[in-house]
Design a protein around this motif. Structure first.
Motif: not given
Length: 373
Positions: A15, A19, A29, A32, A36, A152, A155-156, A159
């Motif tokens: 991930i 990014l 995404l 991601v 996930t 997660i 980090q999402a 992004s």
């Protein structure tokens, strides 16, 4: 347990790479949400993004099944509750939770059991989305899963935030480029109008004014031919006052009949028009496309400016050309009126001189005529 931790670290590393090396939010995404779903050992994962204008949550990406775009009002359903309150929710049985909205299961045929949902926050701790995983394959979501999903989600969120910043910068750069292009076009227009005004203002005769203005116009709009047609005040017929270009004289002859008398229509209506004419197989020079602008001064239509067969644009003339040539034609109208006024003044001066001469002659004849009488 060690293998599980290593697998989680590997997923987070993937991930992170996504990014750091990608600006496209959809591809980011995709990675991601795919990772996930695998890391959380869930049947489905959905990322909701907050729509700032409507304050709605909508599904940005879905993995684990074909699900149409979902819109959720903030505060409605488990994801909406997380979006409104900014707190992680871990539910073992969704149907026993009062916040759960079963209408989505009814529409899709999917059966939701366990739910783990976490908020996404930007650098200013504003909620910009919600990440939700459904149906742990082996039991329920644990506190360790909550911590993993929180990592997660962080980090999402980065992004999404970075992608918005990137798109915002790109959009501003595009706006700046468009503004720069408009300024350049405006500068070119002003320079052309300055050349036209200087040529018209410094001319000592109508012919010189027409020659200078048309030279400036053809420099900006390279064409095969251009002509200025003026209405004769006595006969009310269009006559060629000036022609320039390789085929200017021929255009002056053809102009009154172009496009089935469109030049006459321009004289009658006072509106600029442009047209493409059908291809002709007859030998000789032909008008392929032309523009005709009325020569107007103080609401009086004095004639028209005709330019034919633009050399630098095979498609012919465009809206911007129409506007600029209309301005040039208007300036020609002022030159025509001034030239006619000057001509009338010179005629009046000549008549006055003739009158004064005759008056002197008559005075000189009176004395001997009186003596003779």
């Amino acid at each position: 347990e060690l293998a599980q931790v290593q697998l989680q670290l590997k997923g987070i590393e993937e991930i992170s790479r996504a990014l750091g090396s990608e600006h496209n939010i959809d591809r980011i995404l995709d990675t991601v949400m795919e990772r996930t779903t695998a890391l959380m050992d869930a049947e489905r994962a959905t990322l909701f993004v907050v729509e700032d204008r409507t304050r709605m949550l909508w599904s940005r990406n879905t993995q684990g099944g074909e699900v149409a775009t979902i819109e959720v009002p903030i505060g409605h359903g488990i994801a909406g509750w997380v979006g409104a309150n900014g707190r992680t929710v871990n539910v073992k049985d969704a149907y026993k939770d009062a916040r759960f909205d079963a209408s989505f299961d009814t529409k899709t045929g999917f059966r939701t059991s366990s739910v783990l949902c976490a908020p996404l926050r930007d650098s200013q701790q504003r909620i910009i989305g919600v990440i939700q995983v459904l149906n742990k394959r082996d039991g329920y979501f644990t506190p360790a899963d909550e911590e993993l999903l929180a990592a997660i989600a962080a980090q999402a969120a980065i992004s999404i935030h970075n992608s918005k910043l990137y798109l915002d910068i790109v959009g501003k750069n595009i706006d700046l480029m468009e503004t720069s292009m408009r300024l350049e076009a405006r500068k070119a227009e002003l320079e052309l109008l300055f050349k036209v005004e200087r040529a018209a203002a410094t001319a000592t005769s109508l012919e010189a004014a027409l020659d200078g203005v048309m030279a400036a116009a053809l420099e900006e709009f390279p064409s095969e031919a251009a002509a200025v047609l003026l209405v004769d005040p006595r006969t009310h017929q269009l006559t060629t006052a000036h022609a320039t270009g390789e085929h200017g004289e021929l255009l002056g002859t053809l102009a009154p009949s172009l496009g089935q008398g469109l030049t006459a229509s321009v004289i009658a209506t006072g509106k600029t028009t442009r047209e493409r004419l059908p291809h002709s197989d007859e030998p000789g020079w032909h008008v392929r496309h032309f523009i005709a602008a009325p020569v107007i001064q103080q609401n009086e239509i004095l004639g028209c400016l005709v330019v034919a067969n633009r050399l630098d644009n095979p498609r012919g003339f465009v809206d911007q050309d129409e506007r600029m040539l209309s301005l040039i034609a208007s300036r020609l109208g002022l030159s025509v009126v001034l030239a006619r006024a000057l001509d009338e003044e010179q005629k009046a001066e000549r008549l006055a001189a003739i009158g004064q001469t005759l008056s002197g002659v008559i005075h000189d004849l009176k004395t001997p005529l009186t003596i003779i009488g």
